[in-house]
Design a protein around this motif. Structure first.
Motif, PDB file in Angstrom:
ATOM      1  N   GLY A  22       0.821  -1.207   0.000  1.00 37.81           N
ATOM      2  CA  GLY A  22       0.000   0.000   0.000  1.00 37.81           C
ATOM      3  C   GLY A  22       0.855   1.256   0.000  1.00 37.81           C
ATOM      4  N   VAL A  23       1.940   1.237   0.781  1.00 37.13           N
ATOM      5  CA  VAL A  23       2.844   2.391   0.834  1.00 37.13           C
ATOM      6  C   VAL A  23       3.457   2.636  -0.546  1.00 37.13           C
ATOM      7  CG1 VAL A  23       4.960   3.303   1.846  1.00 37.13           C
ATOM      8  CG2 VAL A  23       3.365   2.028   3.263  1.00 37.13           C
ATOM      9  N   THR A  24       3.963   1.569  -1.159  1.00 40.69           N
ATOM     10  CA  THR A  24       4.599   1.726  -2.470  1.00 40.69           C
ATOM     11  C   THR A  24       3.611   2.270  -3.494  1.00 40.69           C
ATOM     12  OG1 THR A  24       5.542  -0.399  -1.859  1.00 40.69           O
ATOM     13  CG2 THR A  24       6.259   0.547  -3.931  1.00 40.69           C
ATOM     14  N   GLN A  25       2.421   1.689  -3.508  1.00 47.44           N
ATOM     15  CA  GLN A  25       1.408   2.162  -4.459  1.00 47.44           C
ATOM     16  C   GLN A  25       1.075   3.619  -4.215  1.00 47.44           C
ATOM     17  OE1 GLN A  25      -2.143   0.410  -5.520  1.00 47.44           O
ATOM     18  NE2 GLN A  25      -1.332  -1.667  -5.796  1.00 47.44           N
ATOM     19  N   CYS A  26       0.992   3.971  -2.949  1.00 50.86           N
ATOM     20  CA  CYS A  26       0.653   5.341  -2.577  1.00 50.86           C
ATOM     21  C   CYS A  26       1.718   6.305  -3.114  1.00 50.86           C
ATOM     22  CB  CYS A  26       0.578   5.401  -1.064  1.00 50.86           C
ATOM     23  SG  CYS A  26      -0.274   6.823  -0.464  1.00 50.86           S
ATOM     24  N   ILE A  27       2.987   5.910  -2.991  1.00 46.84           N
ATOM     25  CA  ILE A  27       4.074   6.750  -3.498  1.00 46.84           C
ATOM     26  C   ILE A  27       3.945   6.921  -5.005  1.00 46.84           C
ATOM     27  CG2 ILE A  27       6.566   6.815  -3.894  1.00 46.84           C
ATOM     28  CD1 ILE A  27       6.921   5.462  -1.189  1.00 46.84           C
ATOM     29  N   MET A  28       3.670   5.830  -5.713  1.00 45.53           N
ATOM     30  CA  MET A  28       3.569   5.886  -7.167  1.00 45.53           C
ATOM     31  C   MET A  28       2.401   6.759  -7.605  1.00 45.53           C
ATOM     32  SD  MET A  28       6.041   4.290  -8.408  1.00 45.53           S
ATOM     33  CE  MET A  28       7.052   4.663  -7.010  1.00 45.53           C
ATOM     34  N   LEU A  29       1.251   6.578  -6.926  1.00 47.25           N
ATOM     35  CA  LEU A  29       0.080   7.387  -7.277  1.00 47.25           C
ATOM     36  C   LEU A  29       0.350   8.869  -7.010  1.00 47.25           C
ATOM     37  CD1 LEU A  29      -2.742   5.051  -5.919  1.00 47.25           C
ATOM     38  CD2 LEU A  29      -2.267   5.593  -8.303  1.00 47.25           C
ATOM     39  N   SER A  30       1.055   9.148  -5.903  1.00 45.78           N
ATOM     40  CA  SER A  30       1.368  10.543  -5.582  1.00 45.78           C
ATOM     41  C   SER A  30       2.263  11.153  -6.659  1.00 45.78           C
ATOM     42  CB  SER A  30       2.081  10.644  -4.234  1.00 45.78           C
ATOM     43  OG  SER A  30       1.362   9.952  -3.265  1.00 45.78           O
ATOM     44  N   LEU A  31       3.222  10.340  -7.129  1.00 43.01           N
ATOM     45  CA  LEU A  31       4.123  10.851  -8.166  1.00 43.01           C
ATOM     46  C   LEU A  31       3.360  11.171  -9.448  1.00 43.01           C
ATOM     47  CD1 LEU A  31       7.439   8.839  -7.987  1.00 43.01           C
ATOM     48  CD2 LEU A  31       7.184  11.311  -8.112  1.00 43.01           C
ATOM     49  N   SER A  32       2.327  10.344  -9.717  1.00 40.77           N
ATOM     50  CA  SER A  32       1.572  10.588 -10.947  1.00 40.77           C
ATOM     51  C   SER A  32       0.746  11.870 -10.854  1.00 40.77           C
ATOM     52  CB  SER A  32       0.675   9.396 -11.262  1.00 40.77           C
ATOM     53  OG  SER A  32      -0.363   9.337 -10.312  1.00 40.77           O
ATOM     54  N   MET A  33       0.620  12.407  -9.639  1.00 43.61           N
ATOM     55  CA  MET A  33      -0.160  13.638  -9.451  1.00 43.61           C
ATOM     56  C   MET A  33       0.710  14.885  -9.499  1.00 43.61           C
ATOM     57  SD  MET A  33      -3.442  13.344  -9.034  1.00 43.61           S
ATOM     58  CE  MET A  33      -4.009  14.643  -7.937  1.00 43.61           C
ATOM     59  N   VAL A  34       2.019  14.697  -9.671  1.00 45.53           N
ATOM     60  CA  VAL A  34       2.941  15.830  -9.561  1.00 45.53           C
ATOM     61  C   VAL A  34       2.600  16.947 -10.545  1.00 45.53           C
ATOM     62  CG1 VAL A  34       5.318  16.484 -10.085  1.00 45.53           C
ATOM     63  CG2 VAL A  34       4.863  14.603  -8.542  1.00 45.53           C
ATOM     64  N   VAL A  35       2.293  16.580 -11.794  1.00 45.89           N
ATOM     65  CA  VAL A  35       2.017  17.592 -12.823  1.00 45.89           C
ATOM     66  C   VAL A  35       0.734  18.353 -12.498  1.00 45.89           C
ATOM     67  CG1 VAL A  35       1.557  17.954 -15.263  1.00 45.89           C
ATOM     68  CG2 VAL A  35       3.263  16.273 -14.549  1.00 45.89           C
ATOM     69  N   ILE A  36      -0.281  17.590 -12.041  1.00 42.29           N
ATOM     70  CA  ILE A  36      -1.547  18.243 -11.708  1.00 42.29           C
ATOM     71  C   ILE A  36      -1.378  19.176 -10.511  1.00 42.29           C
ATOM     72  CG2 ILE A  36      -3.856  17.772 -10.815  1.00 42.29           C
ATOM     73  CD1 ILE A  36      -3.717  15.261 -12.719  1.00 42.29           C
ATOM     74  N   ALA A  37      -0.576  18.728  -9.535  1.00 37.49           N
ATOM     75  CA  ALA A  37      -0.296  19.591  -8.387  1.00 37.49           C
ATOM     76  C   ALA A  37       0.381  20.884  -8.847  1.00 37.49           C
ATOM     77  CB  ALA A  37       0.582  18.857  -7.377  1.00 37.49           C
ATOM     78  N   ALA A  38       1.226  20.765  -9.871  1.00 40.40           N
ATOM     79  CA  ALA A  38       1.931  21.950 -10.368  1.00 40.40           C
ATOM     80  C   ALA A  38       0.952  22.960 -10.958  1.00 40.40           C
ATOM     81  CB  ALA A  38       2.959  21.534 -11.413  1.00 40.40           C
ATOM     82  N   LEU A  39      -0.161  22.466 -11.527  1.00 39.99           N
ATOM     83  CA  LEU A  39      -1.156  23.360 -12.120  1.00 39.99           C
ATOM     84  C   LEU A  39      -1.724  24.329 -11.102  1.00 39.99           C
ATOM     85  CD1 LEU A  39      -3.270  21.151 -14.513  1.00 39.99           C
ATOM     86  CD2 LEU A  39      -1.786  23.063 -15.115  1.00 39.99           C
ATOM     87  N   VAL A  40      -1.850  23.888  -9.827  1.00 41.26           N
ATOM     88  CA  VAL A  40      -2.400  24.779  -8.805  1.00 41.26           C
ATOM     89  C   VAL A  40      -1.280  25.454  -8.013  1.00 41.26           C
ATOM     90  CG1 VAL A  40      -4.640  23.688  -8.578  1.00 41.26           C
ATOM     91  CG2 VAL A  40      -2.694  22.824  -7.252  1.00 41.26           C
ATOM     92  N   GLY A  41      -0.071  25.336  -8.494  1.00 42.37           N
ATOM     93  CA  GLY A  41       0.991  26.132  -7.914  1.00 42.37           C
ATOM     94  C   GLY A  41       1.937  25.416  -6.980  1.00 42.37           C
ATOM     95  N   ALA A  42       1.887  24.072  -6.949  1.00 41.04           N
ATOM     96  CA  ALA A  42       2.852  23.362  -6.112  1.00 41.04           C
ATOM     97  C   ALA A  42       4.194  23.329  -6.815  1.00 41.04           C
ATOM     98  CB  ALA A  42       2.363  21.934  -5.857  1.00 41.04           C
ATOM     99  N   ASP A  43       5.239  23.607  -6.065  1.00 44.61           N
ATOM    100  CA  ASP A  43       6.581  23.569  -6.651  1.00 44.61           C
ATOM    101  C   ASP A  43       6.997  22.130  -6.902  1.00 44.61           C
ATOM    102  OD1 ASP A  43       6.955  26.282  -6.725  1.00 44.61           O
ATOM    103  OD2 ASP A  43       7.606  26.350  -4.621  1.00 44.61           O
ATOM    104  N   GLY A  44       7.978  21.958  -7.781  1.00 38.59           N
ATOM    105  CA  GLY A  44       8.502  20.613  -8.002  1.00 38.59           C
ATOM    106  C   GLY A  44       8.677  20.327  -9.477  1.00 38.59           C
ATOM    107  N   LEU A  45       8.884  19.035  -9.792  1.00 40.14           N
ATOM    108  CA  LEU A  45       9.164  18.630 -11.166  1.00 40.14           C
ATOM    109  C   LEU A  45       7.972  18.840 -12.092  1.00 40.14           C
ATOM    110  CD1 LEU A  45      11.151  15.366 -10.413  1.00 40.14           C
ATOM    111  CD2 LEU A  45      12.029  17.386 -11.587  1.00 40.14           C
ATOM    112  N   GLY A  46       6.782  19.005 -11.533  1.00 41.85           N
ATOM    113  CA  GLY A  46       5.610  19.253 -12.368  1.00 41.85           C
ATOM    114  C   GLY A  46       5.690  20.592 -13.072  1.00 41.85           C
TER     115      GLY A  46
END
Lengths: 275, 402
Positions: free
Chosen positions: A212-236
């Protein structure tokens, strides 16, 4: 048909407006404190010299995973990211992903345990989990944006909503698949419910929970670009910028950095490979 | 001591609904149709004393496990009581307070499971330590007590392995050590050897008998195998459809099966390790008494003298020799032999085969005899075992005279 349109959208909007009007201080407080702890963690990661960070990751790979291959991969991948100039963004993304995973586990683990012990609760929970995974992310990005404002927090909240189903489901699965006879063994020794949970159920479900932890990390990574759309810093952010300017070069580099980070985290946290 | 009184176990929602039907002597199947409830155990009465191994025997679904699991609360008792002596008084476990139940489970009752029920992520030593850790006992003491138990079941060498690295027999030894480590005096064993292959099963049965001689626990043992029940049990309760249909000593069950169900079980078992000479002999009072003495067989011209000192066989005269359990049978000469009444049937057969004569059973005597009386032991014969008695016992037929 359309003249009798049900005002579902309006109701939802009114509800969110009501939340903003009445709970502004509450949501601001959450937003500020979350922003503060994420910033603190990001600063800590950035305060480390890249070399020191690489050494740390290699040490983890060797000590916990006993894998020289993984250590070599970590060195190459992190040096490449550093060389491409995405070190700061990578650390920001890492902070976001680790925090999202931490919160997902803090909330998801107890919910999963409770669901495993209360089948009726799980029946109610199941469609909600399905909903959280299938509703397009942008739909709940809008209310989170109005509630928490621009920045890393709405990104974090959206990531948690999207990713939390995995740990809940896998915790539920792990706990409900604990063999009946070892539970009975515990009961026969007079174990309390608490002892059964901590000494039998959780250790027996450990593999599943770790998945569950590993999956959670992977799913979170897949959200990086969308998070960037609302202004989160990072690779997105470079990805979004590259999209807007049709910059194939930087889009590829930032995308590669995300993939390298994803593989590294997956291998580091993957369960059941201790040997 | 455990005393089970009028115990009913019913499975399903609101199990009390079945109780009036049970009282009205309705059958299991009727109750299931009427209410959807399943009767696990119906009016069981059983007493198990310290040092005894009571075997609950029956086919699957006969309620033997349901009854066993009531004793440590894994199943709820619907009605009735389970009296256990505790803290100088008698506690009705079935209706006791949760805390008292937990205390009794922790300190007084242990259980061994059919599928071992070991924690796969713990080592052998950690598995054995678990019940003590749950009690919050000091680490040093735990280590010491675990070591003692591992030594007792011969697992010391394997203490650091995971259960999955051991064979089935070894795993069940871990289960046994885990049950013994709490030093509880009641041991519940739910078909503990059923999952093992026959040789290992026999070996563990022997080990259990040896342990029991040393430890004198109160053991309730569930089995579907009558041979196992006869071998281990000091008492056997045979169950069918939730009812105890017969209970008694192994010999009683073999010799006097109460109904066809028990008879069927008995027909497929090997009695020679269970029965004692006294229960299969032909009593001397059944024999014709004439001038020549007691007539053992007219056809074979086989007689026992009036004073029981001599045996006549086809004109030859013999003085019976004495054999006691443990003596070498091969050293007996070809003459009639006198044995004690509790000699195993197995030994009697061997003596009969080796000496080619019938075996005479002596009367039970008090232990404290003076030497003079001991010398005249052979005067007191109470019965005889010849081929006919042996064959009849093996074939499970009733004894008939010539």
């Amino acid at each position: 048909m359309e003249q009798f349109k049900l005002p579902l959208g309006n109701y939802t909007e009114k509800f969110v407006d009501w939340l903003v009007d009445n709970g502004a201080s509450f949501f601001d407080a959450i937003s500020e404190s979350l922003e503060w702890i994420i910033a603190l963690f990001t600063d800590a990661l950035l305060w480390l010299n890249p070399i020191a960070f690489i050494v740390l990751v290699v040490a983890i790979a060797l000590y916990f995973r006993r894998s020289i291959g993984l250590a070599v991969y970590a060195v190459v991948a992190l040096l490449l990211i550093w060389n491409l100039g995405y070190w700061v963004e990578t650390m920001q993304t890492l902070a976001l992903v680790l925090y999202a995973t931490l919160f997902c586990m803090l909330i998801g683990l107890p919910i999963g345990i409770y669901a495993a012990h209360h089948p009726i609760f799980y029946k109610i929970l199941q469609p909600i989990l399905d909903l959280m995974q299938t509703v397009p992310t942008f739909v709940y990005l809008i209310p989170t944006l109005t509630l928490f404002g621009l920045g890393v927090v709405p990104g974090l909240i959206s990531t948690i909503i999207f990713a939390i189903a995995a740990p809940v489901r896998l915790t539920y699965l792990g706990i409900s698949e604990v063999p009946e006879d070892i539970l009975e063994a515990g009961k026969s020794f007079g174990a309390t419910k608490r002892q059964i949970l901590f000494r039998i159920e959780l250790p027996a479900a450990a593999t599943s929970i770790a998945a569950g932890v590993t999956q959670c990390i992977m799913l979170s990574l897949s959200m990086v670009v969308i998070a960037a759309l609302v202004g989160a810093d990072g690779l997105g952010k470079p990805v979004v910028r590259a999209l807007n300017t049709v910059d194939i070069a930087s889009g590829f580099e930032a995308g590669l950095a995300i993939v390298l980070l994803a593989i590294l985290l997956d291998r580091l946290f993957k369960a059941g490979q201790e040997k | 001591m455990i005393e089970i009184k009028n115990l009913d176990v019913v499975f399903g929602p609101q199990p009390e609904r079945a109780l009036p039907l049970l009282d009205a002597k309705q059958g299991r199947e009727e109750i299931r149709k009427d209410t959807g409830l399943v009767v696990g155990v119906n009016n069981a009465n059983l007493t198990i004393n310290r040092g005894e191994i009571c075997v609950l025997m029956g086919l699957s679904g006969s309620g033997k496990s349901s009854l066993l699991r009531c004793i440590n609360g894994l199943n709820d008792t619907t009605r009735g009581s389970i009296n256990i002596d505790h803290d100088g008084g008698i506690v009705d476990f079935a209706n006791a307070d949760v805390n008292i139940k937990r205390e009794i489970c922790m300190k007084r009752i242990s259980m061994v499971f059919q599928k071992f029920a070991l924690m796969p992520w713990l080592t052998v030593a950690q598995n054995v330590a678990m019940p003590l850790e749950l009690q919050g006992i000091d680490k040093k003491e735990i280590k010491q007590r675990v070591d003692v138990q591992l030594d007792l079941v011969g697992l010391k060498k394997w203490a650091k392995l995971k259960p999955s690295e051991l064979s089935g027999g070894m795993q069940q030894r871990v289960g046994l050590a885990r049950a013994l480590v709490t030093e509880s005096d009641i041991l519940l064993m739910d078909e503990p050897f059923s999952a093992l292959d026959p040789l290992i099963r026999t070996q563990l049965q022997d080990e259990l008998i040896q342990l029991q001689e040393k430890l004198q626990k109160t053991i309730v043992f569930v089995s579907h195998d009558l041979d196992e029940a006869l071998k281990l049990g000091t008492n056997i309760a045979i169950m069918k459809d939730g009812i105890i249909v017969q209970q008694g000593k192994p010999e009683d069950i073999l010799l006097n099966p109460e109904n066809d169900y028990v008879r069927q079980f008995v027909a497929h078992t090997n009695p020679i390790h269970v029965l004692k000479a006294k229960s299969i002999m032909r009593p001397i009072s059944d024999m014709e008494f004439t001038d020549r003495g007691y007539c053992l067989s007219k056809r074979h011209d086989y007689w026992l003298s009036k004073d029981q000192q001599q045996v006549y066989y086809r004109g030859d005269e013999f003085s019976p020799q004495l054999w006691q359990t443990g003596q070498d049978i091969v050293k007996l000469s070809a003459a009639p032999t006198c044995v004690a009444s509790d000699t195993a049937m197995h030994d009697v057969m061997e003596i009969r085969y080796h000496t080619d004569h019938s075996v005479f059973i002596m009367k039970d005597l008090d232990e404290d005899l003076d030497d003079d009386e001991k010398n005249h032991r052979d005067e007191k014969i109470q019965g005889v075992i010849g081929d006919k008695e042996l064959y009849h016992t093996l074939l499970g037929k009733m004894m008939l005279n010539d």
